[in-house]
Design a protein around this motif. Structure first.
Motif, short mmCIF file in Angstrom:
data_model
loop_
_atom_site.label_atom_id
_atom_site.label_comp_id
_atom_site.label_asym_id
_atom_site.label_seq_id
_atom_site.Cartn_x
_atom_site.Cartn_y
_atom_site.Cartn_z
N ALA A 168 0.83 -1.21 0.00
CA ALA A 168 0.00 0.00 0.00
C ALA A 168 0.86 1.26 0.00
CB ALA A 168 -0.93 0.00 1.20
N ASP A 184 1.51 3.06 -3.36
CA ASP A 184 0.51 3.93 -3.98
C ASP A 184 0.96 5.39 -3.94
OD1 ASP A 184 -1.16 1.85 -4.60
OD2 ASP A 184 -2.51 2.16 -2.91
N ARG A 196 -3.39 -1.80 -9.52
CA ARG A 196 -3.08 -0.39 -9.19
C ARG A 196 -1.93 0.13 -10.06
NH1 ARG A 196 -3.05 -2.35 -3.86
NH2 ARG A 196 -0.98 -1.52 -3.52
N TRP A 252 -2.08 3.02 -13.05
CA TRP A 252 -1.15 4.15 -13.10
C TRP A 252 -0.43 4.19 -14.45
CZ3 TRP A 252 4.14 4.83 -13.53
CH2 TRP A 252 4.62 6.10 -13.20
#
Length: 183
Positions: free
Chosen positions: A71, A74, A134, A138
Motif C-alpha cells: 500500500a 501507492d 493499481r 497508473w
C-alpha cells in the motif's frame, strides 16, 4: 468499546505483532503456540481463544504486513509524474530491504509457506492482483503500452530483485532496463 472488548483487541494485536516478528526470526514452521504466546506475553490458551490455530495467526500477520508494504507504493506512484520517475521511486522504496532484513524474510517465509497452504496462496494472489491492478491503472494514465502485462513484469522484477539480494549484487543497469520497459 467496552473494556473487555478493548483488552481482547489489544491481545489480538500483540499476537499479530509477535507473529510478524517470529516468522522472520525462526521461520514459519518453527513458530509454535508456546513460542508465540511467550513473545506476546499471554498464555498458550489465549492464542487459541483469539485464533483457531497458529497458522491462522501467522497468516493474518503476514498478510497484514504484505498489504502494508504494498500500500505504501501507492503514494510513490501518485507522486511520480512520469513512468521513469515511477520506476525510480519503486526501486528507491525497496532500498531498505537487503534480503536479510525482517520484512524481506517475512515475505520469503510467507511465499514458501504458501506453496503448502492453498488458503494463504489465495490471499497472496489477491494482494498481488490488487497491486498489479493499481500499477496497471497508473501505467494506463501515463499511456504505457500493455499496462497489465507491464505491471506484472514490474511486480515480478521487484520480487525477484528482493529475493536475489540475499545471493549477490544486483545488476548494475537494473533501473535503466526497467525504465526502458515503461518508455
Amino acid at each position: 468499546m467496552a473494556p473487555t472488548a478493548k483488552q481482547g483487541q489489544e491481545v489480538r494485536l500483540r499476537l499479530l505483532a509477535a507473529a510478524a516478528e517470529l516468522i522472520p526470526e525462526r521461520g514459519w514452521s518453527a513458530v509454535s503456540t508456546r513460542i508465540l504466546a511467550d513473545r506476546a506475553g499471554v498464555t498458550p490458551s489465549v492464542v487459541h481463544y483469539h485464533f483457531s490455530s497458529v497458522q491462522d495467526v501467522l497468516t493474518a500477520a503476514a498478510i497484514a504486513a504484505m498489504r502494508q508494504v504494498l500500500a505504501a507504493t501507492d503514494e510513490l506512484f501518485m507522486a511520480a509524474t512520469t513512468p521513469a520517475a515511477g520506476i525510480e521511486a519503486m526501486l528507491a522504496s525497496v532500498e531498505q530491504y537487503d534480503g536479510t532484513d525482517p520484512m524481506s524474510l517475512l515475505f520469503t517465509e510467507t511465499y514458501l509457506a504458501a506453496t503448502r497452504d492453498e488458503r494463504l496462496r489465495t490471499q497472496i494472489a489477491a494482494i498481488l492482483t490488487d497491486f498489479r491492478t493499481r500499477v496497471a491503472d497508473w501505467l494506463t494514465i501515463h499511456q504505457v503500452p500493455e499496462p497489465a502485462g507491464t505491471a506484472a513484469v514490474l511486480a515480478a522484477a521487484i520480487d525477484g530483485l528482493l529475493l536475489h539480494r540475499t545471493l549477490g549484487p544486483e545488476p548494475p543497469a537494473l533501473k535503466a532496463v526497467l525504465q526502458r520497459l515503461v518508455s
